[in-house]
Write a protein that holds these residues in place. Sequence first.
Motif, short mmCIF file in Angstrom:
data_model
loop_
_atom_site.label_atom_id
_atom_site.label_comp_id
_atom_site.label_asym_id
_atom_site.label_seq_id
_atom_site.Cartn_x
_atom_site.Cartn_y
_atom_site.Cartn_z
N TYR A 1 48.13 37.96 -62.21
CA TYR A 1 47.10 37.20 -61.49
C TYR A 1 47.51 35.73 -61.45
O TYR A 1 47.79 35.14 -62.49
CB TYR A 1 45.73 37.33 -62.16
CG TYR A 1 44.68 36.49 -61.47
CD1 TYR A 1 44.01 36.94 -60.35
CD2 TYR A 1 44.39 35.19 -61.92
CE1 TYR A 1 43.08 36.16 -59.69
CE2 TYR A 1 43.46 34.40 -61.28
CZ TYR A 1 42.81 34.89 -60.17
OH TYR A 1 41.89 34.11 -59.52
N ARG A 2 47.57 35.17 -60.25
CA ARG A 2 47.91 33.76 -60.10
C ARG A 2 46.90 33.09 -59.19
O ARG A 2 46.40 33.69 -58.23
CB ARG A 2 49.30 33.59 -59.51
CG ARG A 2 50.42 34.16 -60.36
CD ARG A 2 51.70 33.38 -60.20
NE ARG A 2 51.61 32.04 -60.77
CZ ARG A 2 52.53 31.10 -60.58
NH1 ARG A 2 53.59 31.34 -59.80
NH2 ARG A 2 52.40 29.91 -61.14
N PRO B 1 52.49 44.74 -59.70
CA PRO B 1 51.40 44.32 -58.81
C PRO B 1 51.13 42.83 -59.01
O PRO B 1 51.11 42.34 -60.14
CB PRO B 1 50.21 45.17 -59.27
CG PRO B 1 50.82 46.31 -60.02
CD PRO B 1 52.07 45.80 -60.64
N ILE B 2 50.91 42.12 -57.91
CA ILE B 2 50.67 40.67 -57.96
C ILE B 2 49.44 40.36 -57.11
O ILE B 2 49.36 40.81 -55.96
CB ILE B 2 51.88 39.88 -57.45
CG1 ILE B 2 53.11 40.14 -58.34
CG2 ILE B 2 51.57 38.38 -57.39
CD1 ILE B 2 54.40 39.62 -57.76
N LEU B 3 48.51 39.63 -57.67
CA LEU B 3 47.33 39.18 -56.93
C LEU B 3 47.32 37.67 -56.90
O LEU B 3 47.22 37.02 -57.94
CB LEU B 3 46.04 39.69 -57.58
CG LEU B 3 44.72 39.23 -56.97
CD1 LEU B 3 44.64 39.61 -55.50
CD2 LEU B 3 43.53 39.80 -57.73
N LEU B 4 47.47 37.10 -55.71
CA LEU B 4 47.47 35.65 -55.55
C LEU B 4 46.13 35.21 -54.99
O LEU B 4 45.73 35.61 -53.89
CB LEU B 4 48.60 35.20 -54.63
CG LEU B 4 48.69 33.69 -54.36
CD1 LEU B 4 48.86 32.91 -55.65
CD2 LEU B 4 49.82 33.37 -53.39
N ASP B 5 45.45 34.38 -55.75
CA ASP B 5 44.15 33.83 -55.35
C ASP B 5 44.39 32.46 -54.74
O ASP B 5 44.75 31.50 -55.43
CB ASP B 5 43.25 33.73 -56.58
CG ASP B 5 41.85 33.22 -56.24
OD1 ASP B 5 41.63 32.80 -55.09
OD2 ASP B 5 40.99 33.24 -57.14
N LEU B 6 44.21 32.34 -53.43
CA LEU B 6 44.36 31.06 -52.73
C LEU B 6 43.03 30.32 -52.82
O LEU B 6 42.13 30.50 -52.01
CB LEU B 6 44.76 31.31 -51.27
CG LEU B 6 46.11 32.04 -51.09
CD1 LEU B 6 46.32 32.41 -49.63
CD2 LEU B 6 47.26 31.19 -51.60
N ASP B 7 42.92 29.50 -53.84
CA ASP B 7 41.66 28.81 -54.14
C ASP B 7 41.63 27.47 -53.41
O ASP B 7 41.73 26.41 -54.02
CB ASP B 7 41.53 28.62 -55.65
CG ASP B 7 40.16 28.14 -56.04
OD1 ASP B 7 39.18 28.56 -55.42
OD2 ASP B 7 40.07 27.31 -56.97
N VAL C 1 52.39 42.50 -53.29
CA VAL C 1 51.57 41.29 -53.38
C VAL C 1 50.26 41.49 -52.62
O VAL C 1 50.28 41.92 -51.45
CB VAL C 1 52.30 40.06 -52.83
CG1 VAL C 1 51.40 38.83 -52.88
CG2 VAL C 1 53.58 39.80 -53.63
N SER C 2 49.14 41.21 -53.27
CA SER C 2 47.82 41.22 -52.63
C SER C 2 47.26 39.80 -52.65
O SER C 2 47.66 38.97 -53.47
CB SER C 2 46.86 42.17 -53.36
OG SER C 2 47.35 43.49 -53.34
N PHE C 3 46.30 39.55 -51.77
CA PHE C 3 45.72 38.21 -51.65
C PHE C 3 44.21 38.26 -51.69
O PHE C 3 43.57 39.19 -51.19
CB PHE C 3 46.13 37.57 -50.31
CG PHE C 3 47.57 37.15 -50.24
CD1 PHE C 3 47.96 35.88 -50.63
CD2 PHE C 3 48.54 38.03 -49.78
CE1 PHE C 3 49.29 35.49 -50.56
CE2 PHE C 3 49.86 37.65 -49.70
CZ PHE C 3 50.25 36.39 -50.10
N GLN C 4 43.64 37.22 -52.29
CA GLN C 4 42.26 36.88 -52.06
C GLN C 4 42.22 35.40 -51.70
O GLN C 4 43.11 34.64 -52.10
CB GLN C 4 41.37 37.18 -53.25
CG GLN C 4 41.59 36.31 -54.47
CD GLN C 4 40.51 36.54 -55.52
OE1 GLN C 4 39.46 37.09 -55.25
NE2 GLN C 4 40.77 36.10 -56.74
#
Length: 501
Positions: A139-140, A185-191, A219-222
């Motif tokens: 999680y990033r 698995p990678i989840l990138l949170d574009l805050d 890679v997944s995104f929120q």
Amino acid sequence: MKNYLFMALAFTMAVAAWFWFDRPEGSPRLLSGTSTTTLASPKEINRLTLTAPVGRAALNQIPAYQLPKGAINTISTDFDFNVQAEQVKKGAINYVHLTMLADLHGGFHHPQWNQRGIQPGRLKPILAAYNLPKTTGVYRMMYSNVFPGNWMDSPQVAQRYQEVYNAVRGYAIDFPMEVGWGDHPILLDLDLEEGPYTYLGVKTLCRAIREVKDKYPNVSFQVYCSSHNSLCNEAGGSEQNPSGKLANMQRYLMFKEAGVTVFPGTLPYFHLPYYFWNDPSHEPSVIGPGKLYASHADYASKSLHPIQKKLEWTDAYFQTLPAGHRPQNIEWIMSVYEGGNDGTGAWPAVGSWILESMSLWGYVTGSYRYGGGLYNWTDSRKRTIGQDYIEAGKWRSFQFNRFWNDPNTQYNLLLEFSIDNGKTWQTDKRPGTQLLAENQDPRPYIRGAISKGELLVVATAGQPIHLGTGSQSVLVRYQGTQFPMTLKSQTVHAATVSVND
């Protein structure tokens, strides 16, 4: 962190009222009109009691549990990487904050700011020694300051696309690849809280997201405020007006089409109620000498306002969810009440019994029905036992994984109840009320989910009960089944009942 979410609250309430009479899939279901023919006895699972000191010791008191399919779970960054690794091996979390490993070794090297820090490549053998499963995710979180200055508002943003792409790709994949986790698995949170979300800015960002996903499918995104009902900006942005801003639905559709799969948006932080911003006189109606709550701390520890707002936001979210869309949903929760500080300079802690219950309300309402989970946002405050109870609440929620794992489970049932021994029946659905009326309302909150003849019930007594030490006797009915519950003070109950479905 997610403060702008609250600008949309009045809008979502209005939309929810409009949709209520034409209920889309997933919104609360009113159940009534059937005769009761069967009596049942609820089987309750009680919440854990943590007796160890705050932090690692308290976490170790929480029994192991299994995450259901599609769950996204991590712990807050006030735990170091060693604790995160322990929780992965225990089965409690499946995503880690990988940068916390560097913090154990002096932080990342930087030629100006941290010359003694560690190079990412040197972390590779250190990380491998933990022997974590390849299913463990990264999680990033990335903030706007990573991008070129004023990138969203600049007419030249399209010409700077490569910089935007490099920033997204760098955060998403470069560091995990350097430490040997490029295939996890990678989840990138574009805050991107500072971004005004112009049409051209969102279009450019979506292009970068799409390109990264095409090259790196793990890679997944929120994206911050990406939900269809989150932040309401003025509309007007388009190909013809590229500098115009985007309303929430426009922005949501662009992110969805770009491949964003995780959308935050069904749980507000425990802010002051939105109407305080326009009329501060509401707060003194319940807080102060001789009032319902002696102080802000008293209010934070006893008030059902967080639960009421959770249900209100979740109902609005699913009532307005575009047809056919099944987003993963991440909810952020703080352990403090952003209200008055009683002269102490610190926000008071929300009651542990409320914090423990929040994942249960998310579970029974189906907030995570398509995947996702509940995250604790620390906001750099000293850790409190309430934050540990958030994690303990996940243990209780995941005792009901058979509901989550059944694709045919029906969620967010507005169960009928009686608080006068069956003379009258009602549900917890209520219009928005002023704070005094809300805190004097005797009606409990009771929601259900049904799977294969088994009913999950999450319930708490009406607000006046939580001001003392008594209890509230209620009758609950679903279809042809009726059962009693005794709802205790400062308790959220979770029980299952065999029913005629």
